[in-house]
Structure formats: C-alpha cells, structure tokens
Enzyme design. Structure first.
Site, PDB file in Angstrom:
ATOM      1  N   GLU A 128      -5.780  -7.472  -5.710  1.00 36.79           N
ATOM      2  CA  GLU A 128      -6.657  -6.337  -5.295  1.00 36.79           C
ATOM      3  C   GLU A 128      -6.917  -6.694  -3.303  1.00 36.79           C
ATOM      4  OE1 GLU A 128      -4.148  -4.251  -6.819  1.00 36.79           O
ATOM      5  OE2 GLU A 128      -5.166  -3.041  -6.855  1.00 36.79           O
ATOM      6  N   THR A 181      -0.303   1.177   3.402  1.00 38.04           N
ATOM      7  CA  THR A 181      -1.710   1.820   2.808  1.00 38.04           C
ATOM      8  C   THR A 181      -2.950   1.482   3.407  1.00 38.04           C
ATOM      9  OG1 THR A 181      -1.212   0.646   0.948  1.00 38.04           O
ATOM     10  CG2 THR A 181      -3.620   1.434   0.798  1.00 38.04           C
TER      11      THR A 181
HETATM   12  P1  ADP Z   1       0.850   0.455  -4.068  1.00 29.17           P
HETATM   13  O1  ADP Z   1       1.012   1.100  -3.192  1.00 29.17           O
HETATM   14  O2  ADP Z   1       2.280   0.181  -5.272  1.00 29.17           O
HETATM   15  O3  ADP Z   1      -0.557   0.065  -5.160  1.00 29.17           O
HETATM   16  P2  ADP Z   1       0.120  -1.573  -3.048  1.00 29.17           P
HETATM   17  O4  ADP Z   1      -0.211  -1.339  -1.648  1.00 29.17           O
HETATM   18  O5  ADP Z   1      -1.005  -2.143  -4.115  1.00 29.17           O
HETATM   19  O6  ADP Z   1       1.130  -1.376  -3.895  1.00 29.17           O
HETATM   20  O7  ADP Z   1       0.499  -3.433  -3.382  1.00 29.17           O
HETATM   21  C1  ADP Z   1       1.612  -4.000  -2.690  1.00 29.17           C
HETATM   22  C2  ADP Z   1       1.084  -5.201  -1.277  1.00 29.17           C
HETATM   23  O8  ADP Z   1       0.526  -6.171  -2.165  1.00 29.17           O
HETATM   24  C3  ADP Z   1       2.196  -5.443  -0.651  1.00 29.17           C
HETATM   25  O9  ADP Z   1       2.090  -5.998   0.683  1.00 29.17           O
HETATM   26  C4  ADP Z   1       2.564  -6.585  -1.131  1.00 29.17           C
HETATM   27  O10 ADP Z   1       2.923  -8.159  -0.388  1.00 29.17           O
HETATM   28  C5  ADP Z   1       1.849  -7.068  -1.723  1.00 29.17           C
HETATM   29  N1  ADP Z   1       2.053  -8.352  -3.056  1.00 29.17           N
HETATM   30  C6  ADP Z   1       1.227  -9.254  -3.801  1.00 29.17           C
HETATM   31  N2  ADP Z   1       1.628  -9.372  -4.641  1.00 29.17           N
HETATM   32  C7  ADP Z   1       2.494  -8.291  -5.213  1.00 29.17           C
HETATM   33  C8  ADP Z   1       3.400  -8.389  -6.516  1.00 29.17           C
HETATM   34  N3  ADP Z   1       3.176  -9.610  -7.450  1.00 29.17           N
HETATM   35  N4  ADP Z   1       3.263  -7.495  -6.770  1.00 29.17           N
HETATM   36  C9  ADP Z   1       3.172  -6.595  -5.787  1.00 29.17           C
HETATM   37  N5  ADP Z   1       2.861  -6.552  -5.342  1.00 29.17           N
HETATM   38  C10 ADP Z   1       2.047  -7.450  -4.174  1.00 29.17           C
END
Ligand code: ADP
Length: 308
Positions: A128, A181
C-alpha cells in the site's frame, strides 16, 4: 505444497463514517493469483493479465509486499507470482490491496503459516505504501480477515474484526472516470470542527454497534459522513443523484468507496441490493458515463485458496 491459487477480494474502505479506519471485504469481485515456490531467492512476477501494470518486482505491490514477508522469514528460496486482475486499478475498491494481500497470504500458506494475520497485514501495508505513498491498513485488513474490520490504531497496529449481519449486501458502481488518489487526498481539510467530530464518532460507534447486534436501522442511520464525503464527492460527477437514487431504491446508506470514484451502498437482502444497483446504473446511463456494477454478499473469510 509447492503452488497455490488464491481469490483476493475487493474491499470497500471508509464505509461513510469510518474514514481511514473501517473496511469490508466483498465476495463476488476480486483478483486471482497463483503463487509458486522457487529454489532461487527473491520474487518474480511471471504473468500479469487483465490490467496494464508494472511487472517489475519493486514496482508491483505484490512484489513489494512479498519481499517484506521474505525479509522477515528464514526461508532461503523464493516465489513466482502470476496475477489475474479483475479489479480495475484506481477504482476505489482496493485493487492494490487485493494483490498485496493475495501475495503474502499465499506465501504464508506455502511456508506452513509461520506468520499471524496481523503480521501479514503489516507486510501487505508495504504494498500500500508503494501504491499510495501511505502504508494504510483499511483495505488490506478486511481483505485478510474478511468481513468488516476496524483499524483501531497503528502504534501498535490493532485490528478489530467486526461481525456482519447475514442479510447484509453491498452494491458498488464504478463510473469509468479517473480520480487520482493523490488528488482526493489533497483536497481534504486537515482540521475538523468539534461539532462535526461529535456527529462522526457517534456514527462510527452506531455502525459498529449495529453490525454487532444485527440492527439494520441503526446501520442505516449511522452511514453518514460529515467530514470527507461533502468535499470528495465534488470529484465524482453524478454522486448526489446516485446517492438519492440508491436510498430511494431502499439502500440502508450510500457513500464513496475508498477514495472513489466507486460509490457503494449497503442493503438488507440481495433483491434490494440488485434494485439499488439498477437505480444507480440509470443515473450514469443518463449522464453518459460508462460504469461497472457489482452486487456482493459480505465476504466473511477474506482471501482464500481456490482450486486451479
Ligand atoms: P484502488 O483505488 O482500487 O484502491 P489503488 O489506488 O490502491 O487502487 O492502487 C492503484 C495503484 O497501485 C496504481 O498506481 C497501480 O499502478 C499501483 N499498482 C502496483 N501494483 C499493483 C497491482 N498488483 N495491482 C493494482 N495496482 C497496482
């Protein structure tokens, strides 16, 4: 066991009143991963389907979370990871948390469970940190523990699993717009008034009590966010209309999922949750924004192994 295939659930963080502390795991939407032991040390991502994301170990949350586990373990080998993304990155339903959690849970299983769930949360939080710059636990905790979770505190990390009434269902609509985000964090105020604080923690207590006592009305009354939603919802076109439509269709409450743009609602019973989804869908159809809708029961187990 040399290899394991896992289902990694999507999660809704915040749940209206519980900004940065509450989260819940979903059942019908999530990624799949295959994790395999290798004799060479380190972690390699050998396959990534469904989303355009980096495959370099240090750029992918699954790699970074896995390395945190490896560093704490006395295992001299390594792991290969295959990721089959079903959750869209940046949708606000814990895409990165699903990958981090799936990786560390599967590795722990393959090593004979040397680590506790709380330790796994800490490894997954490193993923995270890569995704958002902050090592928060409000998505990874429900993904690992299942059901609803409260992150009571970080020093030390204290996670409280909360039961879910059996008829509680979630509806999530993901309008296909980009909300960074970082932007949705930037616009938040860093100070709140005492009056808002009092209303907000009344609701957090009410929501937790309602979940413990199966009191759907109390859950509904408590799903109100006085602090974050009024500011963040400005970034989500159609938010107010979707919320009104969801409540009119019978939802107990409705709010922003994580940092958005997904919007979630909780309902009593699957039929109601489907009706709420149809009402939400109609709003985006009229506005002309593409969307995905998910209706899901609450996932009480969190990440789990599935047959390959
Ligand atoms: P969400 O809004 O669904 O929670 P996040 O903001 O937590 O999504 O995560 C997205 C970010 O994490 C993007 O910048 C993405 O490039 C990065 N990332 C790296 N590895 C992964 C992965 N295995 N799965 C999803 N996102 C990833």
């Amino acid at each position: 066991m040399k290899e394991i295939k896992v289902f990694c659930p999507a999660t809704i963080a915040n749940i209206s009143c519980g900004f940065d502390v509450l989260g819940v795991a979903l059942d019908s939407v999530g990624d799949e991963m295959v994790i395999r032991k290798t004799s060479e040390n380190g972690i390699r991502i050998t396959r990534l389907e469904g989303q355009n994301l980096p495959m370099e170990t240090l750029q992918n949350v699954a790699g970074v979370a896995g390395l945190a586990l490896l560093a704490a373990s006395d295992y001299s080998g390594g792991f290969e990871i295959e990721i089959y993304k079903k959750i869209k990155a940046g949708s606000g339903i814990g895409s990165s948390a699903a990958s981090s959690t799936g990786a560390v849970w599967a590795m722990n299983e393959l090593l004979g469970n040397p680590f506790s769930k709380l330790e796994l949360v800490q490894f997954a939080m490193e993923g995270e940190r890569l995704a958002s710059g902050v090592s928060h636990a409000d998505n990874v905790a429900p993904a690992l523990f299942g059901g609803f979770t409260l992150v009571r505190g970080y020093e030390p990390l204290d996670i409280v699993p909360i039961p879910s009434p059996s008829e509680l269902f979630a509806t999530v609509i993901h309008p296909q717009i980009e909300v960074k985000t970082s932007d949705s964090r930037k616009i938040l105020k860093t100070k709140i008034t005492l009056a808002d604080g009092i209303k907000q923690w009344g609701n957090v207590g009410g929501l937790v009590a309602g979940l413990f006592t199966n009191d759907y009305d109390l859950i509904g009354r408590s799903l109100v966010d006085y602090i974050v939603e009024p500011i963040r919802s400005i970034l989500i076109p159609g938010f107010d209309e979707v919320k009104i439509a969801a409540i009119e269709a019978g939802a107990l409450g409705c709010g922003i999922s994580g940092s958005g743009p997904s919007i979630f609602a909780l309902s009593k019973g699957e039929e109601k949750a489907v009706k709420v989804g149809n009402a939400m869908r109609e709003i985006y159809q009229n506005i002309g924004i593409d969307y995905d809708v998910h209706v899901s029961k609450i996932n009480l187990d969190g990440v789990r192994s599935i047959s390959s």
